[in-house]
Design an enzyme around this catalytic site. Sequence first.
Site, short mmCIF file in Angstrom:
data_model
loop_
_atom_site.label_atom_id
_atom_site.label_comp_id
_atom_site.label_asym_id
_atom_site.label_seq_id
_atom_site.Cartn_x
_atom_site.Cartn_y
_atom_site.Cartn_z
CB THR A 1 42.05 44.36 48.13
OG1 THR A 1 42.40 44.31 46.93
CG2 THR A 1 41.22 45.96 48.13
CG ASP A 2 45.62 41.55 49.12
OD1 ASP A 2 45.21 42.12 48.49
OD2 ASP A 2 46.55 40.58 49.07
CD GLU A 3 45.13 45.62 44.58
OE1 GLU A 3 45.12 46.81 43.56
OE2 GLU A 3 44.66 44.87 43.94
CE1 TYR B 1 39.29 48.21 43.37
CE2 TYR B 1 41.45 47.37 43.81
CZ TYR B 1 40.55 47.33 44.06
OH TYR B 1 39.96 45.82 44.64
CE LYS C 1 36.89 46.76 47.46
NZ LYS C 1 35.64 47.36 47.34
P1 NAD Z 1 34.28 41.91 39.29
O1 NAD Z 1 34.95 43.89 39.04
O2 NAD Z 1 33.97 41.32 38.45
O3 NAD Z 1 32.26 43.17 39.52
C1 NAD Z 1 32.55 43.89 40.49
C2 NAD Z 1 30.76 44.47 39.93
O4 NAD Z 1 29.90 45.53 40.98
C3 NAD Z 1 29.64 44.41 38.60
O5 NAD Z 1 29.15 42.58 38.25
C4 NAD Z 1 29.73 45.42 38.41
O6 NAD Z 1 28.73 44.85 37.11
C5 NAD Z 1 29.12 45.31 39.81
N1 NAD Z 1 28.88 47.08 39.71
C6 NAD Z 1 30.06 48.12 39.53
N2 NAD Z 1 29.66 49.34 39.72
C7 NAD Z 1 28.89 49.70 40.00
C8 NAD Z 1 27.63 50.03 40.76
N3 NAD Z 1 27.80 51.81 40.92
N4 NAD Z 1 26.58 49.62 41.30
C9 NAD Z 1 26.21 48.69 41.10
N5 NAD Z 1 26.78 47.57 40.87
C10 NAD Z 1 28.27 47.86 40.39
O7 NAD Z 1 34.91 42.86 40.79
P2 NAD Z 1 34.96 40.93 41.47
O8 NAD Z 1 36.63 41.20 40.93
O9 NAD Z 1 34.38 40.30 41.64
O10 NAD Z 1 35.38 42.13 43.25
C11 NAD Z 1 34.23 41.73 43.89
C12 NAD Z 1 34.53 42.93 45.25
O11 NAD Z 1 35.05 42.42 45.08
C13 NAD Z 1 34.99 44.29 45.13
O12 NAD Z 1 34.36 45.16 46.41
C14 NAD Z 1 36.75 43.92 44.96
O13 NAD Z 1 37.21 45.43 45.41
C15 NAD Z 1 36.64 43.20 45.72
N6 NAD Z 1 38.16 42.05 46.39
C16 NAD Z 1 38.56 41.96 44.27
C17 NAD Z 1 39.23 40.65 44.75
C18 NAD Z 1 40.27 39.66 43.42
O14 NAD Z 1 40.80 39.73 43.19
N7 NAD Z 1 38.85 39.96 41.85
C19 NAD Z 1 40.04 40.44 45.93
C20 NAD Z 1 39.81 41.42 47.10
C21 NAD Z 1 39.26 41.61 47.00
O1 TDX Z 2 47.92 42.55 31.59
C1 TDX Z 2 48.12 41.80 32.71
N1 TDX Z 2 50.46 41.72 32.87
C2 TDX Z 2 50.10 41.69 34.46
O2 TDX Z 2 51.58 41.16 34.00
C3 TDX Z 2 47.88 42.16 34.11
C4 TDX Z 2 46.01 42.02 33.62
C5 TDX Z 2 47.88 41.99 34.78
N2 TDX Z 2 49.61 41.71 35.06
C6 TDX Z 2 49.96 41.65 36.89
C7 TDX Z 2 50.19 42.78 37.57
C8 TDX Z 2 49.73 42.33 38.79
O3 TDX Z 2 51.29 42.27 39.21
O4 TDX Z 2 49.41 40.53 37.04
C9 TDX Z 2 49.78 40.97 38.56
C10 TDX Z 2 48.08 40.37 38.51
O5 TDX Z 2 46.99 41.75 38.37
P1 TDX Z 2 45.64 42.19 38.25
O6 TDX Z 2 44.89 40.56 37.98
O7 TDX Z 2 44.91 43.39 37.76
O8 TDX Z 2 45.73 42.10 40.28
P2 TDX Z 2 45.76 42.97 41.18
O9 TDX Z 2 46.23 44.27 40.54
O10 TDX Z 2 46.76 42.42 41.72
O11 TDX Z 2 44.27 43.47 41.78
C11 TDX Z 2 43.83 42.16 42.10
O12 TDX Z 2 43.54 42.15 43.72
C12 TDX Z 2 42.94 42.54 44.15
C13 TDX Z 2 42.06 42.35 42.21
O13 TDX Z 2 41.91 43.23 40.40
C14 TDX Z 2 41.50 43.23 42.61
O14 TDX Z 2 40.75 43.57 42.48
C15 TDX Z 2 42.08 43.83 44.10
O15 TDX Z 2 41.27 44.14 44.70
#
Ligand code: NAD
Ligand code: TDX
Length: 339
Positions: A125-127, A153, A157
């Site tokens: 992730t970019d985080e 988190y 990562k």
């Molecule tokens: P999500 O939380 O929607 O899904 C995570 C999945 O992993 C779920 O199906 C969960 O059951 C499974 N999981 C969790 N712990 C587990 C374990 N111990 N063993 C097996 N399975 C397990 O997450 P997402 O938003 O789809 O993110 C997927 C990946 O992409 C993550 O690695 C996250 O860090 C990365 N990522 C997410 C974003 C974003 O914006 N959501 C952006 C950049 C990177």
């Molecule tokens: O209720 C809310 N109100 C609010 O203002 C929530 C849930 C979030 N926010 C803000 C916090 C952040 O600035 O919105 C922005 C986005 O929040 P999230 O959806 O929780 O995402 P973020 O914290 O940016 O992280 C996401 O992007 C990078 C994903 O959850 C991560 O898994 C990924 O790595």
Amino acid sequence: MKILITGGAGFIGGNHVHYTIEKYPEDTVICVDDLTYAGNMETLEPVFGCKNFHFEKADIADKTAIRAIFEKYRPDCVINYAAESHVDRSIENPGVFLTTNILGTQVLLDAAREFNVSRYHQVSTDEVYGDLPLDRPDLLFTEETPIHTSSPYSASKAGADLLCLAYARTYKMPITISRCSNNYGPYHFPEKLIPLMIINAMQDKPLPVYGKGENVRDWLFVTDHCRAVDLIVRKGTVGEVYNIGGHNERTNIVVVKTILEQLGKSEALINYVTDRPGHDMRYGIDPTKINKELGWFPDTNFETGLSQTIEWYKNNTGWWQNVLDGEYQKYYEKNYGAR
Ligand code: NAD
Ligand code: TDX
């Protein structure tokens, strides 16, 4: 090719499973997911019954279970999407983030090494780069930006990324890493900003905006992310890190107001609440490397992607109503009740 995708019952992993099964019918997909609160078998419904799809419920940190799965399928390629992914939950309870995101990655890397997979891809992730100041829009994260994390988190990562790079160097394993910006799209768990705001607005519930809503995120439609990961896995250079993003930065308040406008709802639903501790100000990805080396560019612009996403949530009320179960309601009360 036999591809083992972890976290495929979650948001991005699920979209990646759909994408792979549709695009490469000759490939075999093995999805490994422990079905935590974020995992949902309904997300995999579109691929149930496909002959080239297999599902295994397992914890990626469970060495015995993971080894048995590798022995059974002998995958050519591993794509690790499985993670604890919500920043707010990591602030409440960091332990499980370290177990899944770091130790789980180590277990997968060890299995990938033992069974000699030809590619291990880590979805990061970019985080891991920390954040950028609001008053320097010229600054972006490149692959050379130092790791500088803010939340449990992002620290977990980053730990996993460092482990991957160490395994690549020490054991000469064929590893790639991608670091993507914020995703949005279908099957996104409604604890995250965009689906939470869509669902609350549809139900005329308050929209909890942290702080002043001035934090900036760089949004990418989920299929564009999956397409980029697929390209890295098939054409990317071993040992490399690739940033993924489409120059689509928006403040949170602009995103929330756009959702309200598209749904025809009033801005009076906006509720400014206490900020997230340690809240990253701005993320901004420089995707030059993946643009130039792999020819990847996003296909979906934000307005189109957001309206497709809103339509999906309107048409799939059953999917999100089922995930908003008792456990989620408890989380919601805890996270938002005291804000
Ligand atoms: P999500 O939380 O929607 O899904 C995570 C999945 O992993 C779920 O199906 C969960 O059951 C499974 N999981 C969790 N712990 C587990 C374990 N111990 N063993 C097996 N399975 C397990 O997450 P997402 O938003 O789809 O993110 C997927 C990946 O992409 C993550 O690695 C996250 O860090 C990365 N990522 C997410 C974003 C974003 O914006 N959501 C952006 C950049 C990177
Ligand atoms: O209720 C809310 N109100 C609010 O203002 C929530 C849930 C979030 N926010 C803000 C916090 C952040 O600035 O919105 C922005 C986005 O929040 P999230 O959806 O929780 O995402 P973020 O914290 O940016 O992280 C996401 O992007 C990078 C994903 O959850 C991560 O898994 C990924 O790595």
